[in-house]
Write a protein that holds these residues in place. Structure first.
Motif, PDB file in Angstrom:
ATOM      1  N   GLN A 194      -7.281  -8.064  -3.848  1.00 49.04           N
ATOM      2  CA  GLN A 194      -6.762  -6.981  -2.999  1.00 49.04           C
ATOM      3  C   GLN A 194      -5.930  -5.994  -3.814  1.00 49.04           C
ATOM      4  O   GLN A 194      -6.008  -4.779  -3.604  1.00 49.04           O
ATOM      5  CB  GLN A 194      -5.927  -7.565  -1.852  1.00 49.04           C
ATOM      6  CG  GLN A 194      -6.798  -8.313  -0.850  1.00 49.04           C
ATOM      7  CD  GLN A 194      -6.026  -8.820   0.343  1.00 49.04           C
ATOM      8  OE1 GLN A 194      -4.796  -8.914   0.304  1.00 49.04           O
ATOM      9  NE2 GLN A 194      -6.735  -9.161   1.415  1.00 49.04           N
ATOM     10  N   THR A 195      -5.160  -6.520  -4.762  1.00 46.22           N
ATOM     11  CA  THR A 195      -4.385  -5.630  -5.615  1.00 46.22           C
ATOM     12  C   THR A 195      -5.305  -4.717  -6.420  1.00 46.22           C
ATOM     13  O   THR A 195      -5.056  -3.516  -6.553  1.00 46.22           O
ATOM     14  CB  THR A 195      -3.507  -6.463  -6.569  1.00 46.22           C
ATOM     15  OG1 THR A 195      -2.796  -7.423  -5.789  1.00 46.22           O
ATOM     16  CG2 THR A 195      -2.518  -5.591  -7.310  1.00 46.22           C
ATOM     17  N   LEU A 226      -6.538  -1.922  -4.258  1.00 47.02           N
ATOM     18  CA  LEU A 226      -5.514  -0.891  -4.033  1.00 47.02           C
ATOM     19  C   LEU A 226      -5.296  -0.044  -5.286  1.00 47.02           C
ATOM     20  O   LEU A 226      -5.060   1.157  -5.197  1.00 47.02           O
ATOM     21  CB  LEU A 226      -4.202  -1.538  -3.586  1.00 47.02           C
ATOM     22  CG  LEU A 226      -4.214  -2.004  -2.125  1.00 47.02           C
ATOM     23  CD1 LEU A 226      -2.923  -2.736  -1.789  1.00 47.02           C
ATOM     24  CD2 LEU A 226      -4.428  -0.833  -1.171  1.00 47.02           C
ATOM     25  N   LYS A 278       0.858  -1.196   0.000  1.00 49.61           N
ATOM     26  CA  LYS A 278       0.000   0.000   0.000  1.00 49.61           C
ATOM     27  C   LYS A 278       0.884   1.232   0.000  1.00 49.61           C
ATOM     28  O   LYS A 278       1.649   1.462   0.928  1.00 49.61           O
ATOM     29  CB  LYS A 278      -0.895  -0.026   1.235  1.00 49.61           C
ATOM     30  CG  LYS A 278      -1.873   1.126   1.306  1.00 49.61           C
ATOM     31  CD  LYS A 278      -2.849   0.967   2.458  1.00 49.61           C
ATOM     32  CE  LYS A 278      -2.161   1.237   3.786  1.00 49.61           C
ATOM     33  NZ  LYS A 278      -3.020   0.874   4.928  1.00 49.61           N
ATOM     34  N   ARG A 326      -7.787   2.585  -5.292  1.00 43.21           N
ATOM     35  CA  ARG A 326      -7.420   3.648  -4.359  1.00 43.21           C
ATOM     36  C   ARG A 326      -6.433   4.601  -5.022  1.00 43.21           C
ATOM     37  O   ARG A 326      -6.598   5.826  -4.960  1.00 43.21           O
ATOM     38  CB  ARG A 326      -6.799   3.011  -3.107  1.00 43.21           C
ATOM     39  CG  ARG A 326      -6.112   3.958  -2.151  1.00 43.21           C
ATOM     40  CD  ARG A 326      -5.596   3.152  -0.977  1.00 43.21           C
ATOM     41  NE  ARG A 326      -4.812   3.944  -0.039  1.00 43.21           N
ATOM     42  CZ  ARG A 326      -3.488   4.095  -0.107  1.00 43.21           C
ATOM     43  NH1 ARG A 326      -2.806   3.529  -1.110  1.00 43.21           N
ATOM     44  NH2 ARG A 326      -2.854   4.805   0.795  1.00 43.21           N
ATOM     45  N   LEU A 342      -5.251  -3.156   3.882  1.00 46.89           N
ATOM     46  CA  LEU A 342      -5.770  -2.322   2.806  1.00 46.89           C
ATOM     47  C   LEU A 342      -6.194  -0.923   3.243  1.00 46.89           C
ATOM     48  O   LEU A 342      -6.058   0.036   2.491  1.00 46.89           O
ATOM     49  CB  LEU A 342      -6.971  -2.999   2.132  1.00 46.89           C
ATOM     50  CG  LEU A 342      -6.741  -4.372   1.499  1.00 46.89           C
ATOM     51  CD1 LEU A 342      -8.006  -4.844   0.797  1.00 46.89           C
ATOM     52  CD2 LEU A 342      -5.596  -4.331   0.507  1.00 46.89           C
TER      53      LEU A 342
END
Ligand SMILES: Nc1ncnc2c1ncn2[C@@H]1O[C@H](COP(=O)(O)OP(=O)(O)OP(=O)(O)O)[C@@H](O)[C@H]1O
Ligand SMILES: [Mg+2]
Lengths: 321, 513
Positions: free
Chosen positions: B443-444, B447, B250, B450, B469
Motif C-alpha cells: 500500500q505504501t 501511495l 495519504k 500517486r 488509498l
C-alpha cells in the motif's frame, strides 16, 4: 466396389486401432502421454506371432502379446512417473526400443504360419440382411471382443468409482492425492493397461486380421495413427472406436480405387498407371491429419478434451497442479 | 493429567525443504470444541505445518497426537481415518467433475457403480445439517469460489471429520460470504468439532478465535495464547516482530491532467455474457481511483480492457492515444503498468527466475538488451538492486518465481512495474492473501506512485483498502457505474447499497465520467 466388403474390412482392421487408441486413452486420462504405442504394438505382434508358432497355441500367443506390450510400457512408467522425466522423449525412445526388440526377435518369422485366433459367424445375427454380413459374419473373435469392449471402457471411465479416480488423477492429481488416492500407483496401473491393449492391438494384426509377420510393415505406422485418433476422439472410447472403424474402411476403399477395374460402371478415372498408386495409399493418412486438425479445433472451441495434467509429472507440494 | 485430552497435540515438529527450514521445533495444541487461529507472515510455515497434520508431509522429527493417541501418518488417507479434514489454501477440486463426484473422491463407497443420484440425496441431507448450500449435480468449474469452498468443507464433513483445518478460507471470499463462513464455523463447533483457522485478516481472528498460535520464520512466537484481551495490534506485533501501522498515510494532493479516459466501453466476459455496459470513467495524474464492486460485476473485465487483454467496443485512451483492441504493447508504450489479479498466470512466469521476471518489460532496451541478445550480467545486477530496494526475501535473484511466497512474488511484480516509471497503473486485488506487513509495504508503494504523479486504477474487494488509498471511489454493479464518490466523504452503507445495484441519490455524488 462393394460397400459390404469395404465395411466388413473396415470393422476388422479398425479393431486394431480401437484397442491401441482406447489403451492410449486410459494412459492419457491418467495424465501420462505414451508415444510408444507403435513400438508396443510391434513388439506385441511379434511376441504373439512367435509364441503361437512355438507353442502351436494361438491363445498363449495372445496372452504373451498382451504381456509384452504391458511390460514394455512399464519402462515408460518408470522413466516418467518414478524419475519424472519428459514424457515425449521417453515415449519416442520407447517406440525405438519396442521396434528394435521386435525386429531382432522377429528375425526369420516371415512366411511362417502359426495357428490363428478363430473367425466365425454369430448365429442368428448373421442372417440379418446387410447388417449381418457386415457386422456378424466371418469376423475374428477379437472383432467381436472390440464391439463389447468399447462401451464397457466408456462406462468404466465415466460411470464407475475406479473410473472417477482415473479421471481425477489426470485432471488434478493434487486433489486426488489429498483425498488419499495413490497417484503414482494409479498412473503406473493405467500406463500398464495402455501397454497391454497396445500389445493386444499388435496381436490383432499378426494373429487375426492380417496374419503374418512382415517386420516393421506389420504395423506400418498404425500406432501413430492410434495416438492421433485419441486427440480426434477427444479422449472418448466411443469416438475412438468409430474413428478406428472409419479409418479401416477408408483404407480398404482406397485399395479398390488403385486398380484399373470398373468403378460404379465406368472405368476407374483415378487409375492412371500402377506406379502411381502410392499417391492413393497416402490418402488415408492425409485424411487422418485433416480430421485431426478439424477435430482438435472443434474441441478447443468447446474447451473439451485433454486431461488438464496430461504430460505433467506430479510432485507433491509443488505449486501448480 | 487433564481429564479431556487435546484433539491435537503437535510437539517439536521439524520440517525441512531444500534450503529452507519451514518448521523449527513447532508446538501446537488444539482443544476439543475450540476455534484455534494459526497466524504468521507469508512463508512463516503455516501451510507446511498443517500439511503435516493432514498427512501430506512427513516431519523430520517431532510427535503428533490425535485425541491422545500418537499418530504417524504415511498418507492423507491415514489422517482422514483419524478424523482430520483440511480445506487447502488452493482448492483441491477436480473442475471437470460434479460436486458429488468430488465429495466421493478417494472413498471406497460406492464400491464400483457410481449411482450418483442416490449420493446426491445423501449430500443434500448433509448440506441441511450444516446449512451449506450447493447444487450437487453442478460441475465444479461452473461454481463461484464461495461455492467451491463449500464443496471443500462438505468433503471433510462427509468423511466425518472431527478436526477441521481451514487454510486461509476467507482470502478469496466476498464480505457476505465471510459472514456466512463464520456462522458455519460456529455451527460446526457447536456440533462438537474443533477447528484450526488460518487467516491474514486479523479482525476475523479477533472475532471468531478462542486461542491463537503465532509462527514467525518457522518458529513459534506465541503458543496457544488465549484471545481474551488481545487486539489486532498485539497480534500484528507477534507476527511481524515490530509495530504495524494499520492506516497508511495519504497526503492531500491536487490531481493533474487526465491520463486514462474510458468512454462508453462494452465488453463480454469469458462466458459470452455482457460484463461492461456503456461504462465511462477518467483517472487523472496523481490520483487513485478505486473501483468498488461485488466479485463478478465487471471489474476484472474493466482491468483487462484497459490493459489490452480483452476486446471491447467504445474507446480507451491513455494520454490521448487510443489503446482499445490493440495489443498490450501499445498501452505499455503509453506508460501503462499492470498488477494483475492472477499473479502466477498473468503477472509472472513461475518457472523463470526473479531476474527474468523483472526484465520482462525492459529487455528490449539498453542496458538489458539490444534487440538481439540479453545482457544477463546487467539484468542480474538490476534484479539485485530491485531485490534490495523492494525488500524481496529470496535466497538469490536466480530463485524461480514459483518458489516465492505470495507477498514476495507480488513485490517482484510491483518492482518490475514501478521500475518502468509508469504514467498509469492498473492494480487488481494487489494485497489479496498477503500478511499485514506485506500489505503495509504494498500500500505504501501504491501511495508513493500517486505522489510521483502516476494515475492509479485500483480494483479491490477490501473496502478498508479502497477507503484508505483512493481519492475517489467508483461503484460498479452489473457492468455499470452506479456512482462516483469522494473517498473522504464516502458513506460505507451508501457504497454497499450501490454495489448491490440500488441507485442512491446522494449529495456527495458527482456525475459519472
Ligand atoms: N514444496 C516446497 N518446496 C520447497 N520449499 C517450500 C515448499 N513449500 C513451502 N516451501 C517454503 O517453506 C516456507 C513455508 O511455506 P508455507 O507455504 O508453509 O508458508 P505459509 O505460512 O503458509 O505462507 P502463506 O501465508 O503465504 O500461505 C516458505 O519459505 C516456502 O517458500
Ligand atoms: Mg499458506
Amino acid at each position: 466396389m462393394n460397400l459390404e466388403i469395404i465395411l466388413h474390412a473396415g470393422l476388422a482392421t479398425g479393431t486394431i486401432l480401437l484397442f491401441a487408441a482406447i489403451g492410449e486413452i486410459f494412459a492419457e486420462r491418467a495424465g501420462i502421454l505414451n508415444l510408444g504405442v507403435e513400438g508396443m504394438m510391434l513388439l506385441g505382434a511379434m511376441a504373439g506371432f512367435s509364441t503361437s508358432l512355438a507353442t502351436n497355441n494361438a491363445w498363449l500367443g495372445l496372452v504373451t502379446a498382451v504381456l509384452a506390450g504391458g511390460v514394455l510400457s512399464l519402462a515408460h512408467g518408470l522413466v516418467t512417473i518414478h524419475f519424472q522425466a519428459d514424457q515425449v522423449v521417453s515415449g519416442l525412445s520407447l517406440t525405438f526400443l519396442g521396434t528394435g526388440l521386435a525386429l531382432v526377435f522377429g528375425e526369420g518369422l516371415t512366411g511362417q504360419t502359426p495357428p490363428l485366433i478363430p473367425s466365425f459367424d454369430i448365429p442368428g445375427l448373421a442372417a440379418i440382411p446387410f447388417i449381418g454380413p457386415v457386422f456378424f459374419e466371418n469376423h475374428s473373435l477379437l472383432v467381436y471382443v472390440g464391439y463389447l469392449f468399447t462401451p464397457l471402457a466408456w462406462y468404466y471411465i465415466n460411470r464407475t468409482r475406479p473410473g472417477m479416480h482415473l479421471r481425477a488423477v489426470g485432471e488434478k492429481p493434487s486433489a486426488a492425492d489429498t483425498m488419499g488416492i495413490n497417484v503414482y500407483r494409479l498412473r503406473y496401473f493405467y500406463v500398464f493397461v495402455g501397454g497391454c491393449l497396445a500389445g493386444l492391438a499388435g496381436a490383432t494384426i499378426s494373429l487375426a486380421v492380417s496374419p503374418g509377420w512382415y517386420s516393421d510393415q506389420t504395423t506400418s505406422g498404425q500406432g501413430w495413427i492410434a495416438v492421433g485418433l485419441v486427440i480426434f476422439a477427444q479422449w472418448d472410447p466411443l469416438k475412438a472406436a468409430l474413428g478406428g472403424y472409419l479409418f479401416g474402411a477408408l483404407r480398404r476403399g482406397i485399395l479398390d480405387l488403385q486398380g484399373p477395374a470398373l468403378l460404379l460402371g465406368m472405368t476407374n478415372p483415378l487409375y492412371i498407371n500402377s506406379n502411381f498408386s502410392f499417391f492413393l495409399k497416402m490418402t488415408p493418412y492425409i485424411l487422418t491429419i485433416l480430421a485431426l486438425v478439424l477435430g482438435s479445433r472443434a474441441a478447443m472451441k468447446k474447451r473439451l478434451g485433454a486431461p488438464a495434467a496430461l504430460g505433467v509429472p506430479y510432485i507433491r507440494g509443488e505449486r501448480g497442479l | 493429567m487433564s481429564e479431556t485430552p487435546y484433539a491435537v497435540e503437535m510437539k517439536d515438529i521439524v520440517i525441512r525443504f531444500p534450503g529452507v527450514l519451514a518448521n523449527d521445533h513447532v508446538n501446537l495444541t488444539l482443544k476439543q470444541g475450540e476455534i484455534h487461529a494459526l497466524l504468521g507472515e507469508n512463508g512463516a510455515g503455516k501451510s507446511t505445518l498443517m500439511n503435516a497434520l493432514a498427512g501430506l508431509y512427513k516431519p523430520a522429527s517431532g510427535i503428533m497426537r490425535v485425541f491422545g493417541e500418537t499418530v504417524n501418518f504415511n498418507s492423507p488417507k491415514d489422517a482422514i481415518a483419524r478424523g482430520i479434514g483440511m480445506v487447502h489454501q488452493h482448492f483441491m477440486l477436480v473442475p471437470t467433475q460434479t460436486v458429488t463426484e468430488n465429495i466421493l473422491l478417494g472413498l471406497n463407497e460406492p464400491r464400483f457403480f457410481m449411482k450418483l443420484a442416490e449420493y446426491d440425496q445423501k449430500i443434500l441431507a448433509l448440506q441441511d445439517q450444516f446449512g451449506l448450500r450447493v447444487d450437487p449435480t453442478a460441475k465444479v468449474w461452473q461454481l463461484s469460489v464461495g461455492e467451491q469452498q463449500r464443496v471443500e468443507i462438505l468433503k471433510t464433513l462427509y468423511r466425518g471429520a472431527q478436526i477441521l483445518i481451514m487454510d486461509e478460507p476467507t482470502a478469496v471470499l466476498a464480505p457476505q460470504e465471510i459472514d456466512e463462513l463464520m456462522k458455519t464455523m460456529r455451527s460446526m463447533v457447536d456440533q462438537g468439532k474443533s477447528i484450526i483457522f488460518i487467516s491474514h485478516k486479523l479482525h476475523e481472528v479477533t472475532a471468531v478465535a478462542d486461542r491463537v498460535t503465532v509462527l514467525r520464520k518457522g518458529k513459534v512466537t506465541a503458543e496457544g495464547h488465549s484471545m481474551e484481551g488481545l487486539t489486532k495490534r498485539d497480534l500484528a506485533r507477534l507476527m511481524v516482530g515490530r509495530g504495524v501501522i494499520f492506516a497508511v498515510e495519504k497526503k492531500p494532493q491536487e490531481p493533474g491532467d487526465v491520463v486514462l479516459s474510458v468512454k462508453d466501453v462494452e465488453a463480454e466476459n469469458d462466458k459470452g455474457v455482457p460484463a461492461l455496459r456503456k461504462l465511462s470513467l477518467e483517472v487523472r495524474a496523481g490520483e487513485i481511483l478505486g473501483i468498488a464492486a461485488i466479485a463478478g460485476n465487471g471489474q476484472s473485465e474493466l482491468a483487462e480492457v484497459v490493459t489490452g487483454l480483452r476486446p471491447c467496443t467504445g474507446s480507451v485512451k491513455i494520454n490521448g492515444k487510443e489503446v482499445a483492441n490493440k495489443p498490450p504493447i501499445v498501452a505499455i508504450k503509453q506508460g501503462m503498468a499492470h498488477v494483475p489479479e492472477d499473479r502466477t498466470g498473468v503477472g509472472s512466469a513461475p518457472n523463470m527466475t526473479i531476474t527474468e521476471n523483472t526484465i520482462m518489460k525492459c529487455y528490449r532496451e539498453n542496458p538489458i538488451g539490444n534487440g538481439w541478445s540479453i545482457n544477463f550480467t546487467n539484468a542480474r545486477q538490476r534484479a539485485r538492486t530491485l531485490k534490495e530496494k523492494y525488500d524481496i526475501l529470496a535466497p538469490s535473484v536466480r530463485t524461480m518465481a514459483r518458489k516465492l511466497s505470495g507477498g514476495n512474488l507480488q513485490k517482484v511484480i510491483l518492482a518490475r512495474e514501478i521500475s518502468a516509471q509508469p504514467q498509469l497503473m492498473v492494480a487488481v486485488q494487489p494485497t489479496r492473501g498477503l500478511d499485514v506487513g506485506a500489505i503495509e509495504s504494498i500500500q505504501t508503494l501504491l501511495l508513493e506512485q500517486r505522489e510521483a504523479g502516476t494515475a492509479v486504477l485500483l480494483i479491490s474487494e477490501e473496502m478498508e483498502e479502497l477507503l484508505a488509498l483512493s481519492d475517489r471511489i467508483a461503484v460498479i454493479s452489473d457492468g455499470r457505474i452506479m456512482g462516483i464518490v469522494d473517498a473522504d466523504k464516502a458513506d460505507i452503507n451508501e457504497i454497499g447499497l450501490m454495489m448491490t445495484g440500488t441507485a442512491v441519490p446522494a449529495k456527495s455524488m458527482e456525475a459519472a465520467g
